[in-house]
Scaffold this motif. Structure first.
Motif, mmCIF file in Angstrom:
data_model
loop_
_atom_site.group_PDB
_atom_site.id
_atom_site.type_symbol
_atom_site.label_atom_id
_atom_site.label_comp_id
_atom_site.label_asym_id
_atom_site.label_seq_id
_atom_site.Cartn_x
_atom_site.Cartn_y
_atom_site.Cartn_z
ATOM 1 N N GLU A 148 0.836 -1.205 0.000
ATOM 2 C CA GLU A 148 0.000 0.000 0.000
ATOM 3 C C GLU A 148 0.865 1.247 0.000
ATOM 4 O O GLU A 148 1.853 1.337 0.739
ATOM 5 C CB GLU A 148 -0.898 -0.008 1.241
ATOM 6 N N VAL A 149 0.495 2.219 -0.815
ATOM 7 C CA VAL A 149 1.152 3.523 -0.784
ATOM 8 C C VAL A 149 0.694 4.277 0.453
ATOM 9 O O VAL A 149 -0.506 4.306 0.766
ATOM 10 C CB VAL A 149 0.832 4.332 -2.058
ATOM 11 N N THR A 150 1.632 4.869 1.179
ATOM 12 C CA THR A 150 1.303 5.648 2.378
ATOM 13 C C THR A 150 1.618 7.113 2.089
ATOM 14 O O THR A 150 2.718 7.582 2.357
ATOM 15 C CB THR A 150 2.092 5.145 3.600
ATOM 16 N N ASN A 151 0.658 7.783 1.524
ATOM 17 C CA ASN A 151 0.815 9.174 1.124
ATOM 18 C C ASN A 151 0.400 10.081 2.278
ATOM 19 O O ASN A 151 -0.680 10.636 2.310
ATOM 20 C CB ASN A 151 -0.036 9.458 -0.122
ATOM 21 N N GLY A 152 1.317 10.221 3.252
ATOM 22 C CA GLY A 152 0.996 10.955 4.475
ATOM 23 C C GLY A 152 0.369 10.018 5.496
ATOM 24 O O GLY A 152 0.508 8.803 5.436
ATOM 25 N N HIS A 206 -0.037 -10.726 -2.471
ATOM 26 C CA HIS A 206 0.124 -10.367 -3.888
ATOM 27 C C HIS A 206 -0.939 -9.386 -4.369
ATOM 28 O O HIS A 206 -1.050 -9.108 -5.571
ATOM 29 C CB HIS A 206 0.156 -11.617 -4.780
ATOM 30 N N GLU A 207 -1.708 -8.846 -3.455
ATOM 31 C CA GLU A 207 -2.689 -7.825 -3.800
ATOM 32 C C GLU A 207 -2.125 -6.437 -3.496
ATOM 33 O O GLU A 207 -1.288 -6.281 -2.608
ATOM 34 C CB GLU A 207 -3.984 -8.045 -3.015
ATOM 35 N N VAL A 208 -2.587 -5.438 -4.212
ATOM 36 C CA VAL A 208 -2.161 -4.056 -3.998
ATOM 37 C C VAL A 208 -3.383 -3.215 -3.633
ATOM 38 O O VAL A 208 -4.384 -3.221 -4.356
ATOM 39 C CB VAL A 208 -1.469 -3.478 -5.249
ATOM 40 N N GLU A 209 -3.302 -2.522 -2.511
ATOM 41 C CA GLU A 209 -4.408 -1.673 -2.070
ATOM 42 C C GLU A 209 -4.570 -0.483 -3.013
ATOM 43 O O GLU A 209 -3.587 0.002 -3.585
ATOM 44 C CB GLU A 209 -4.130 -1.160 -0.650
ATOM 45 N N PRO A 210 -5.793 0.007 -3.191
ATOM 46 C CA PRO A 210 -5.997 1.182 -4.052
ATOM 47 C C PRO A 210 -5.365 2.422 -3.437
ATOM 48 O O PRO A 210 -5.194 2.517 -2.214
ATOM 49 C CB PRO A 210 -7.525 1.302 -4.127
ATOM 50 N N LEU A 211 -5.010 3.364 -4.287
ATOM 51 C CA LEU A 211 -4.419 4.617 -3.821
ATOM 52 C C LEU A 211 -5.496 5.494 -3.203
ATOM 53 O O LEU A 211 -6.533 5.738 -3.801
ATOM 54 C CB LEU A 211 -3.766 5.350 -5.001
ATOM 55 N N ARG A 212 -5.238 5.954 -1.999
ATOM 56 C CA ARG A 212 -6.197 6.836 -1.332
ATOM 57 C C ARG A 212 -5.471 7.736 -0.343
ATOM 58 O O ARG A 212 -4.398 7.418 0.148
ATOM 59 C CB ARG A 212 -7.285 6.025 -0.613
ATOM 60 N N ARG A 213 -6.098 8.866 -0.064
ATOM 61 C CA ARG A 213 -5.588 9.768 0.960
ATOM 62 C C ARG A 213 -5.840 9.157 2.336
ATOM 63 O O ARG A 213 -6.854 8.495 2.548
ATOM 64 C CB ARG A 213 -6.282 11.127 0.865
#
Length: 489
Positions: A205-209, A376-383
């Motif tokens: 998961e991307v951790t954008n903040g 092997h799953e990728v979480e959706p990008l979200r704030r």
């Protein structure tokens, strides 16, 4: 006129074809470069998996990571980096550099462990050393995976004559020692264009903040000792002051934002019940998604301490002040990392790993453990949700001075939280290492994208400027305070 119109139409069509063809070629080149980078990561991965295992075995606490830091420095020197050790007054801090000129792309590495969480790589509680430290936040993977990415990027840059400066920052004492804050204060990021970081977790998961600002300190009260029965009137209880401070904080909880966090322990409370305590101490931490709001809460906590001392006729001192800022989001970088994370796509567990993971999940005391396919799953990008549970990190301070982006990969068995023996177990075996390699590939691909596409760097800087509009960086740590090298997290 009609013929001219047709000719113009033809020119436009030709131009569109050329542009579309150019875009397609750029995309194809990007995919080809990414595949080459993925192969470089795979080719180097066996060595860096072993490095991660060695650091897992060292399990050194913050500012005491002598063997871990030395190993990483030696490995990076052997890979052709120039290494500067002992930066920012931190003996285990270092910077490894390759290349020259702009852009300057930095990758962060950490390698400190946690106290009391020593654990073997088995699915039941079994310390390696009773009461010893362990890598229950996976920083053995974090530091090694970031270095693996840096080595792969360096090899690609060298072979393909890519310009720019690549840096690996070896940052000590993330676990409460604020290592990166002192690096920021020393100006070590002043010429960096973009910072990349990652962290072990149980998902990709991307951790954008989204991380909480944090500050804390030791509040030590001094009173007057006396016989608690014969002459209690002569005493002034330091313990009373600590307890009143705690009471004041409990009443304050109703009047702070609901997403604030305040936690404390009493570390000293007297030596015997028949002696009025002349010394008592509280260790306190406060957190909030906003550094500015946290500063307001902290000011009120300071007033409560002052009031407790006045009510009890005691004096007090505040020492060991620590603090990290919240992470500043960057949507341009978030989208870039999301694309690359989806391109890499995680990993699937082997049969042996699935058996281990299933056994480990039985120790979690949760009704419905996540699927093992989560790796092997990728979480959706979200704030990030400011009201969701979150931790804190000194990456926050870096993100206030340079565009920064991070992400997590599934290095822990799905359902496992950091700072647990289950995380330490996962971090020392193949599940952790598989997730580490995923992180290395995403870091490497993102760094190369930034080196080869100036527009991405410009977009990151523009988004950084928008996020900081009207806001200024402030550190909770007093000016002049040096790294607490004797700190024990």
């Amino acid at each position: 006129m009609k013929g001219l119109s047709l000719r113009r139409s033809g020119f436009v069509s030709l131009a569109c074809c050329l542009l579309c063809g150019g875009a397609e070629r750029m995309r194809a080149q990007s995919v080809s470069a990414h595949k080459q980078l993925e192969k470089l990561v795979d080719d180097n991965s066996a060595n860096w998996k072993q490095v991660s295992k060695q650091i897992w075995g060292f399990a050194e606490l913050g500012y005491h990571e002598e063997e871990s830091s030395s190993l990483l420095q030696w490995q990076l020197k052997a890979a052709g980096f120039t290494v500067e050790g002992g930066v920012a007054g931190e003996p285990t801090g270092f910077i490894a550099s390759y290349g020259q000129g702009k852009p300057v792309i930095a990758i962060l590495g950490e390698f400190d462990a946690l106290p009391g969480l020593s654990q073997q790589t088995v699915p039941e509680r079994a310390p390696v050393t009773q009461g010893g430290s362990g890598h229950a936040c996976g920083h053995n993977l974090l530091g090694s995976g970031a270095a693996l990415a840096a080595v792969a990027v360096k090899q690609y840059m060298e072979t393909n004559h890519i310009g720019g400066t690549l840096r690996y920052y070896g940052t000590p004492a993330e676990e409460g020692g604020d290592g990166k804050v002192y690096m920021v204060r020393a100006g070590l990021f002043k010429d960096v264009d973009v910072v990349l970081h990652w962290h072990p977790a149980d998902r990709n998961e991307v951790t954008n903040g989204g991380m909480l600002a944090i500050t804390g300190a030791k509040f030590t009260f001094h009173g007057v000792a006396a016989h608690a029965a014969v002459a209690p009137d002569r005493g002034r209880s330091a313990l009373d002051a600590v307890m009143l401070m705690g009471t004041g904080i409990e009443y304050m909880r109703e009047h702070v934002p609901s997403n604030a966090r305040i936690h404390y322990i009493i570390t000293k409370g007297g030596v015997a019940p028949n002696i009025v305590p002349d010394l008592a101490q509280m260790d306190l931490i406060a957190r909030h998604p906003s550094s500015g709001t946290l500063q307001q809460i902290w000011n009120r906590i300071l007033d409560i301490a002052k009031g407790a001392a006045l009510m009890t006729g005691t004096t007090y001192e505040i020492t060991g002040i620590s603090g990290d800022a919240n992470i500043v989001s960057n949507d341009a970088l978030g989208a870039l990392v999301q694309k690359n994370l989806e391109e890499v796509g995680g990993y699937s567990m082997s049969d042996a790993e699935r058996e281990f993971a299933s056994d480990l999940q039985k120790t979690l005391n949760i009704d419905s453990p996540p699927s093992l396919d989560q790796t092997h799953e990728v979480e959706p990008l979200r704030r990030p949700d400011p009201n969701a549970p979150a931790a804190s990190t000194d990456v926050g301070d870096v993100s206030w001075v340079v565009p920064t982006i991070g992400f997590t990969t599934a290095t822990f068995v799905p359902g496992v939280a950091p700072h647990t023996w289950q995380a330490a177990s996962s971090a020392g075996m193949s599940i952790g290492q598989d997730g580490m390699v995923v992180a290395s590939k995403v870091l490497a691909m993102t760094a190369l994208d930034l080196f080869t596409n100036a527009q991405l760097v410009s977009a990151a800087k523009a988004d950084f400027a928008r996020e900081l509009a009207g806001r200024q960086y402030h550190s909770f740590i007093p000016e002049g305070q040096k790294p607490p090298l004797d700190y024990r997290n």
